[in-house]
Motif scaffolding. Sequence first.
Motif, PDB file in Angstrom:
ATOM      1  N   MET A   1      20.200 -40.599  28.503  1.00 42.97           N
ATOM      2  CA  MET A   1      19.703 -39.535  27.647  1.00 42.97           C
ATOM      3  C   MET A   1      20.804 -39.165  26.661  1.00 42.97           C
ATOM      4  N   ARG A   2      20.407 -38.745  25.488  1.00 41.42           N
ATOM      5  CA  ARG A   2      21.343 -38.448  24.400  1.00 41.42           C
ATOM      6  C   ARG A   2      21.639 -36.957  24.357  1.00 41.42           C
ATOM      7  N   ILE A   3      22.954 -36.623  24.219  1.00 40.38           N
ATOM      8  CA  ILE A   3      23.380 -35.234  24.058  1.00 40.38           C
ATOM      9  C   ILE A   3      24.365 -35.156  22.901  1.00 40.38           C
ATOM     10  N   GLU A   4      24.543 -33.956  22.365  1.00 36.67           N
ATOM     11  CA  GLU A   4      25.539 -33.712  21.332  1.00 36.67           C
ATOM     12  C   GLU A   4      26.745 -33.062  21.992  1.00 36.67           C
ATOM     13  N   VAL A   5      27.933 -33.503  21.623  1.00 37.72           N
ATOM     14  CA  VAL A   5      29.159 -32.968  22.208  1.00 37.72           C
ATOM     15  C   VAL A   5      30.160 -32.685  21.104  1.00 37.72           C
ATOM     16  N   GLN A   6      30.726 -31.491  21.118  1.00 37.57           N
ATOM     17  CA  GLN A   6      31.776 -31.123  20.176  1.00 37.57           C
ATOM     18  C   GLN A   6      32.903 -30.483  20.969  1.00 37.57           C
ATOM     19  N   CYS A   7      34.103 -31.034  20.843  1.00 32.15           N
ATOM     20  CA  CYS A   7      35.289 -30.467  21.471  1.00 32.15           C
ATOM     21  C   CYS A   7      36.110 -29.797  20.372  1.00 32.15           C
ATOM     22  N   ASP A  22      25.506 -40.899  25.121  1.00 32.70           N
ATOM     23  CA  ASP A  22      24.483 -41.067  26.143  1.00 32.70           C
ATOM     24  C   ASP A  22      25.089 -40.803  27.511  1.00 32.70           C
ATOM     25  N   VAL A  23      24.364 -40.079  28.342  1.00 33.27           N
ATOM     26  CA  VAL A  23      24.755 -39.830  29.732  1.00 33.27           C
ATOM     27  C   VAL A  23      23.535 -40.080  30.606  1.00 33.27           C
ATOM     28  N   ILE A  29      28.199 -30.772  33.918  1.00 31.98           N
ATOM     29  CA  ILE A  29      29.272 -30.452  32.976  1.00 31.98           C
ATOM     30  C   ILE A  29      30.596 -31.005  33.487  1.00 31.98           C
ATOM     31  N   GLU A  30      30.846 -30.848  34.779  1.00 33.77           N
ATOM     32  CA  GLU A  30      32.092 -31.361  35.353  1.00 33.77           C
ATOM     33  C   GLU A  30      32.220 -32.870  35.140  1.00 33.77           C
ATOM     34  N   LYS A  31      31.156 -33.608  35.379  1.00 36.31           N
ATOM     35  CA  LYS A  31      31.177 -35.060  35.194  1.00 36.31           C
ATOM     36  C   LYS A  31      31.372 -35.420  33.722  1.00 36.31           C
ATOM     37  N   LEU A  32      30.736 -34.668  32.825  1.00 33.07           N
ATOM     38  CA  LEU A  32      30.898 -34.911  31.395  1.00 33.07           C
ATOM     39  C   LEU A  32      32.362 -34.765  30.995  1.00 33.07           C
ATOM     40  N   ILE A  33      33.010 -33.726  31.477  1.00 28.05           N
ATOM     41  CA  ILE A  33      34.422 -33.500  31.150  1.00 28.05           C
ATOM     42  C   ILE A  33      35.272 -34.659  31.667  1.00 28.05           C
ATOM     43  N   GLU A  34      34.952 -35.163  32.850  1.00 29.07           N
ATOM     44  CA  GLU A  34      35.652 -36.340  33.370  1.00 29.07           C
ATOM     45  C   GLU A  34      35.404 -37.547  32.475  1.00 29.07           C
ATOM     46  N   HIS A  61      20.679 -31.590  30.122  1.00 29.02           N
ATOM     47  CA  HIS A  61      19.330 -32.074  29.807  1.00 29.02           C
ATOM     48  C   HIS A  61      19.334 -32.843  28.487  1.00 29.02           C
ATOM     49  N   PRO A  62      18.352 -33.715  28.267  1.00 31.23           N
ATOM     50  CA  PRO A  62      18.283 -34.460  27.011  1.00 31.23           C
ATOM     51  C   PRO A  62      18.284 -33.509  25.809  1.00 31.23           C
TER      52      PRO A  62
END
Length: 75
Positions: A1-7, A22-23, A29-34, A61-62
Amino acid sequence: MRIEVQCFATLASHTPQGGSMDVVEGTTIEKLIEMLNIDKNEVRLVFVNGKNQADWSFRIHPGDRIGIFPPVGGG
């Protein structure tokens, strides 16, 4: 699934190219940060769709828009 990420700020270099990635379904959230190779101690705030999300076990979520912020210093 596609998400938008901005750091932001000192974490900006961890933003995926194009600002999205894609995730797999069920990613937290914890896994995304990893996945972004960010040390959890470097993260102060995470916003999901414009709302502060303090629960690192929150499942993404998507289409979610994620903002990741470091601690902010100043004076």
